[in-house]
Design a protein around this motif. Structure first.
Motif, PDB file in Angstrom:
ATOM      1  N   ASP A   1       6.713   4.586 -16.153  1.00 41.42           N
ATOM      2  CA  ASP A   1       6.513   5.818 -16.951  1.00 41.42           C
ATOM      3  C   ASP A   1       5.793   6.864 -16.112  1.00 41.42           C
ATOM      4  O   ASP A   1       6.178   8.033 -16.075  1.00 41.42           O
TER       5      ASP A   1
ATOM      6  N   GLU B   1      10.389  18.473 -23.094  1.00 46.28           N
ATOM      7  CA  GLU B   1      10.846  17.972 -21.793  1.00 46.28           C
ATOM      8  C   GLU B   1      11.570  16.618 -21.972  1.00 46.28           C
ATOM      9  O   GLU B   1      11.031  15.671 -22.537  1.00 46.28           O
ATOM     10  N   GLU B   2      12.778  16.593 -21.433  1.00 47.54           N
ATOM     11  CA  GLU B   2      13.656  15.426 -21.602  1.00 47.54           C
ATOM     12  C   GLU B   2      13.021  14.104 -21.133  1.00 47.54           C
ATOM     13  O   GLU B   2      13.061  13.095 -21.835  1.00 47.54           O
ATOM     14  N   LYS B   3      12.402  14.145 -19.942  1.00 47.52           N
ATOM     15  CA  LYS B   3      11.827  12.903 -19.374  1.00 47.52           C
ATOM     16  C   LYS B   3      10.642  12.423 -20.228  1.00 47.52           C
ATOM     17  O   LYS B   3      10.417  11.219 -20.359  1.00 47.52           O
TER      18      LYS B   3
ATOM     19  N   LEU C   1       8.091  14.892 -12.262  1.00 48.43           N
ATOM     20  CA  LEU C   1       8.592  16.049 -13.020  1.00 48.43           C
ATOM     21  C   LEU C   1       8.312  17.405 -12.393  1.00 48.43           C
ATOM     22  O   LEU C   1       9.176  18.282 -12.382  1.00 48.43           O
TER      23      LEU C   1
ATOM     24  N   GLU D   1      12.189  10.720 -23.072  1.00 44.81           N
ATOM     25  CA  GLU D   1      12.729   9.392 -22.688  1.00 44.81           C
ATOM     26  C   GLU D   1      11.615   8.342 -22.720  1.00 44.81           C
ATOM     27  O   GLU D   1      11.801   7.253 -23.248  1.00 44.81           O
TER      28      GLU D   1
ATOM     29  N   LYS E   1       7.883   8.459 -13.444  1.00 49.96           N
ATOM     30  CA  LYS E   1       8.827   9.419 -14.035  1.00 49.96           C
ATOM     31  C   LYS E   1       8.104  10.743 -14.339  1.00 49.96           C
ATOM     32  O   LYS E   1       8.590  11.828 -14.027  1.00 49.96           O
TER      33      LYS E   1
END
Ligand SMILES: NC(=O)C1=CN([C@@H]2O[C@H](COP(=O)(O)OP(=O)(O)OC[C@H]3O[C@@H](n4cnc5c(N)ncnc54)[C@H](OP(=O)(O)O)[C@@H]3O)[C@@H](O)[C@H]2O)C=CC1
Ligand SMILES: O=C[C@H](O)[C@@H](O)[C@@H](O)[C@H](O)C(=O)O
Length: 338
Positions: A300, A248-250, A307, A253, A303
């Motif tokens: 964090d 998962e991209e987030k 999701l 990150e 974010k």
């Protein structure tokens, strides 16, 4: 101390001091007066032939919490690993937190189920015994673990409810002089099933073990458990087999921001929510890697918490019981909440 001075100090104390970085052996309190180590090793789908080495490696690497179940069909190997680490003096029995679970075909014979797990694990007592699912299945069906009816559906035992099973577990936990379980709890319980259970329970479950990760935060279950003093343990933190959540991209990150791996973010997310977490691996380097935990900050968490709204709620573990377990993302099926 002058109250305005203490207020000033609180406002200017770095967050890292107020909330020290969790470690794998950080102890989280249970309603029994005992505690549970924040990080444990999962053993589901750890093949016989691999799981003994994995458990030994984990204990040598500092893990002090092992999550087991009769249904995983590998408790004898976990037991062999425990025997070895005890004999080698790496840890004492009282320093390791061992969980096992009552399988669905054993709801009518809880003590037999417990004794079978204790024998396989080579232990005199468990730190925690969980009802694996609130779904009794036929104890005398066409398969010892996964009995089915001729139409292929799971063979549910309608002669008792999960509440009676809980009452039998309560009797085990309060047996004298020394109970074979230090704590009892549940797994896969929604707010609906927990509410029904608590109406009749004499002992409030110490733990509710549920699937939990940023695609399935189950905030309503986590909040309800907190209100009732039930500790949450998060299972499938990486999205189970093949660890899909790691991609998962987030998550990546957040990992990049802290210069850690995606796994560290996915595990630390639970510590920030007050839960323990039980990642599974049979790979020594991953068992080592999964020990690392950090303090995530509000940015964090926001974010990660967004999701499931962006990507949709995803539950990776949902066996075909054909039962409505009370989770809003999985409507349909027969209601067994009692
Ligand atoms: N109460 C219940 O009903 C349930 C309880 N559980 C418990 O929770 C535990 C964990 O959940 P589980 O579903 O197994 O899945 P996890 O989310 O822990 O993911 C396990 C997968 O991730 C891989 N993996 C582990 N660490 C890493 C890493 N650092 N980098 C990349 N891949 C990694 C593992 O591979 P490999 O092993 O090959 O390294 C395996 O494929 C279970 O083992 C069980 O003990 C789980 C499901 C249901
Ligand atoms: O703990 C792991 C899971 O609950 C697992 O035991 C179940 O999903 C089981 O394979 C089933 O099909 O009912």
């Amino acid at each position: 101390m002058n109250p305005s001075l203490s207020k000033f100090m609180l406002a200017h104390t770095p967050k890292s001091i107020l909330n020290p970085t969790p470690t794998m052996t950080t102890s989280l309190p249970l309603n029994t007066g005992g505690s549970i180590p924040a990080l444990g090793l999962g053993t589901w789908q750890s093949a016989p032939g691999e799981v003994k080495a994995a458990v030994i490696h984990a204990i040598e690497a500092g893990y002090r919490h092992i999550d087991c179940a009769h249904c995983y069909q590998n408790e004898d190997e976990v037991g062999a690993a425990l025997k070895e680490v005890f004999e080698r003096g790496i840890v004492k029995r009282e320093d390791v937190f061992v969980t096992s679970k009552l399988w669905c075909t054993d709801h009518t014979r809880v003590e037999e189920g417990l004794d079978r797990s204790l024998k396989a694990l080579g232990l005199q007592y468990l730190d925690l015994y969980l009802m694996h699912w609130p779904v009794p299945m036929n104890p005398n069906g066409n398969h010892p673990l996964f009995p089915k009816l001729p139409d292929g559906s799971r063979d549910i035992d309608h002669s008792l409810t999960h509440i009676q099973t809980w009452q039998n577990l309560e009797a085990l936990a309060s047996s004298s002089p020394s109970p074979k379980v230090k704590a009892i709890g549940v797994a896969n319980y929604s707010v609906k099933y927990l509410t029904k259970l608590l109406e009749k329970a004499k002992i409030v479950p110490a733990v509710n073990q549920i699937e939990n990760h940023p695609y399935l935060p189950q905030q309503e279950v986590v909040d309800f458990c907190k209100e009732k003093g039930i500790h949450v343990t998060a299972y499938s933190p990486f999205g189970s087999t093949g660890s899909p959540m790691m991609k998962e991209e987030k998550v990546q990150e957040v990992a990049k921001k802290h210069s850690v791996g995606a796994g560290t973010v996915l595990l630390s997310y639970h510590l920030a929510r007050g839960s323990s977490v039980i990642p599974k691996s049979v790979t020594p380097s991953r068992i080592d890697e999964n020990r690392k935990l950090i303090s995530l900050d509000d940015e964090d968490m926001q974010k990660l918490e967004a999701l499931h709204k962006e990507k949709g709620v995803t539950r990776f573990v949902y066996p075909p019981f054909g039962i409505d377990l009370g989770f809003s993302d999985k409507p349909g099926g027969m209601d067994l909440s009692g």
